[in-house]
Structures are given as C-alpha cells and as structure tokens.
Motif scaffolding. Sequence first.
Motif, PDB file in Angstrom:
ATOM      1  N   ARG A 123      20.204 -17.412   3.328  1.00  0.00           N
ATOM      2  CA  ARG A 123      19.430 -18.079   4.366  1.00  0.00           C
ATOM      3  C   ARG A 123      20.307 -19.106   5.059  1.00  0.00           C
ATOM      4  O   ARG A 123      21.113 -19.781   4.416  1.00  0.00           O
ATOM      5  CB  ARG A 123      18.203 -18.793   3.781  1.00  0.00           C
ATOM      6  CG  ARG A 123      17.191 -17.879   3.110  1.00  0.00           C
ATOM      7  CD  ARG A 123      16.402 -17.050   4.111  1.00  0.00           C
ATOM      8  NE  ARG A 123      15.342 -16.311   3.488  1.00  0.00           N
ATOM      9  CZ  ARG A 123      15.480 -15.051   3.025  1.00  0.00           C
ATOM     10  NH1 ARG A 123      16.660 -14.432   3.110  1.00  0.00           N
ATOM     11  NH2 ARG A 123      14.445 -14.423   2.485  1.00  0.00           N
ATOM     12  N   SER A 130      18.363 -14.007   6.484  1.00  0.00           N
ATOM     13  CA  SER A 130      17.802 -14.445   7.758  1.00  0.00           C
ATOM     14  C   SER A 130      18.264 -15.855   8.101  1.00  0.00           C
ATOM     15  O   SER A 130      18.632 -16.645   7.234  1.00  0.00           O
ATOM     16  CB  SER A 130      16.267 -14.387   7.741  1.00  0.00           C
ATOM     17  OG  SER A 130      15.741 -15.209   6.725  1.00  0.00           O
ATOM     18  N   ARG A 135      13.975 -16.789  14.633  1.00  0.00           N
ATOM     19  CA  ARG A 135      14.440 -16.253  13.355  1.00  0.00           C
ATOM     20  C   ARG A 135      15.161 -14.937  13.606  1.00  0.00           C
ATOM     21  O   ARG A 135      14.650 -14.050  14.283  1.00  0.00           O
ATOM     22  CB  ARG A 135      13.280 -16.032  12.399  1.00  0.00           C
ATOM     23  CG  ARG A 135      13.710 -15.385  11.062  1.00  0.00           C
ATOM     24  CD  ARG A 135      12.612 -15.443  10.021  1.00  0.00           C
ATOM     25  NE  ARG A 135      11.361 -14.863  10.507  1.00  0.00           N
ATOM     26  CZ  ARG A 135      10.149 -15.257  10.095  1.00  0.00           C
ATOM     27  NH1 ARG A 135      10.034 -16.229   9.207  1.00  0.00           N
ATOM     28  NH2 ARG A 135       9.061 -14.685  10.568  1.00  0.00           N
ATOM     29  N   THR A 144      16.842 -11.799  11.433  1.00  0.00           N
ATOM     30  CA  THR A 144      16.951 -11.141  10.131  1.00  0.00           C
ATOM     31  C   THR A 144      17.984 -10.027  10.237  1.00  0.00           C
ATOM     32  O   THR A 144      17.923  -9.195  11.143  1.00  0.00           O
ATOM     33  CB  THR A 144      15.594 -10.565   9.693  1.00  0.00           C
ATOM     34  OG1 THR A 144      14.635 -11.630   9.636  1.00  0.00           O
ATOM     35  CG2 THR A 144      15.705  -9.921   8.317  1.00  0.00           C
ATOM     36  N   LYS A 145      18.932 -10.033   9.307  1.00  0.00           N
ATOM     37  CA  LYS A 145      20.036  -9.073   9.353  1.00  0.00           C
ATOM     38  C   LYS A 145      19.695  -7.830   8.538  1.00  0.00           C
ATOM     39  O   LYS A 145      19.369  -7.912   7.355  1.00  0.00           O
ATOM     40  CB  LYS A 145      21.310  -9.724   8.807  1.00  0.00           C
ATOM     41  CG  LYS A 145      22.555  -8.846   8.910  1.00  0.00           C
ATOM     42  CD  LYS A 145      23.785  -9.637   8.483  1.00  0.00           C
ATOM     43  CE  LYS A 145      25.063  -8.838   8.656  1.00  0.00           C
ATOM     44  NZ  LYS A 145      26.254  -9.632   8.278  1.00  0.00           N
ATOM     45  N   THR A 146      19.758  -6.675   9.185  1.00  0.00           N
ATOM     46  CA  THR A 146      19.550  -5.385   8.523  1.00  0.00           C
ATOM     47  C   THR A 146      20.768  -4.520   8.804  1.00  0.00           C
ATOM     48  O   THR A 146      20.918  -3.996   9.906  1.00  0.00           O
ATOM     49  CB  THR A 146      18.279  -4.682   9.039  1.00  0.00           C
ATOM     50  OG1 THR A 146      17.173  -5.571   8.898  1.00  0.00           O
ATOM     51  CG2 THR A 146      18.010  -3.416   8.252  1.00  0.00           C
TER      52      THR A 146
END
Length: 217
Positions: free
Chosen positions: A149, A172, A188, A190-192
């Motif tokens: 984070r 994230s 925000r 978020t890493k995928t």
Amino acid sequence: MTTRLVEKEGFAALVLRLRAEGVSDIDLLTAVEQTPRSVFVPPQFADHAYSSRTIPIECGSFLEGVDLAVKILHALKIKPGQRVLEVGTGSGFMTAVIARMAERVLTIDRYKTLTTNAQKRLEALSIRNVIVRQADGSAGVQGEGTFDRILVTAAFNSMPRFYTDQLVSGGSMIAPLMISENECRLVRLTKTGSRFEREELFNSPYLPIVPRVASQL
C-alpha cells in the motif's frame, strides 16, 4: 474534563459519524481507538481533536479532520502483514494508525521538524514498526523495494507513475490529484499485473506536493 474522558467521548462520537457514512471496519476503528488523537494535536486545539475541522500544525502543514483521516485509511484497506509507504508524515497520526494494522511502515516528509516530532510521538506510544525519514517525496522513493500500500498526502497534477511502479501486483495507492486549480480529489490506483485500475473517491483539502527537502524547517 480529563484528557482520557475527552478521548473516550470524542471517539464514541466519531464512530457514530463514521457508521452513518458506511465506515464500520472493526480493525480500523480499534486501531484508531488505540491511538489517542490528543497526542497529535497542538495543545491549543485539544478541544477539536475529534472534530472534522482541519487543524494547523508546524511548518505550515495541517492535520486532517479525524473523519477524513479515517475515511482515507478505510479506503486504503490495510491488511495484517503488509508493507506500507506513507508520503507526507505530518503529525504522525495516520502513521500511527497504519502501524497498528500493517507489518512495517516507511513514512517520509520534507520537513525535519515534522519527522522529528512524529518520531517522538510514535516512541511515546511504543510504536516500533515505523521508519520515519526526512526525504523528498516528489520523485519517488529509491532503493526501498515494493509496497503493498502507498498513501500520499500531498497533491500531484497527474498520477505519479514512479510511485505506482513501487507497488506489488495486487497492491494499491491512494493519492490526491489536482482536478482543477481549486479542486483536489483523492484517487485510488490498484495494480493488476502491469495494468492499473483507477477509482475516484472524494474531494480532499490537500496542498500540491513541493519538491526537495526543506533546509530550514
């Protein structure tokens, strides 16, 4: 009224306000309850420790209203065992709450006065899993690996890619973005894998990030 009673009543009122906004995470609220807000508020503002007002602190910085601080941490969704980077130590209040939920915290601020005072407050609360460092947060943190984070509490004009690259897959980041000259919004990411999902959260009062460490304060 004693400080302990002020803390107890202030926290109880905060919980009621947060629940009305859908924030009821027990782990987060427990961490907040264990972190006496009065420790982080200048004495002259002690009566406002649990209010939603913004409180001035040293170096021209400010302490977020407690409602906003907890809403931000709720959006960050910290889990046990995680490694967290905070850019913008400020008073150290959010740092302390994060530390009660995460495995390790690295927090940085451009002002030596703020990092020194935050370190003292953390030590007074026997919080030992935080590294506090004076550093320039405008260009990323080098040589520290990746984080689960990342929380930034100073606004960028565009999402800082150098920070998102320091997220683990599935991690994230929350950061304020200047949407216009007078509007700042918390976002925000978020890493995928190699992709990022972006979600706009809510408006926030943060000031634009300033490069370089402060040499005098």
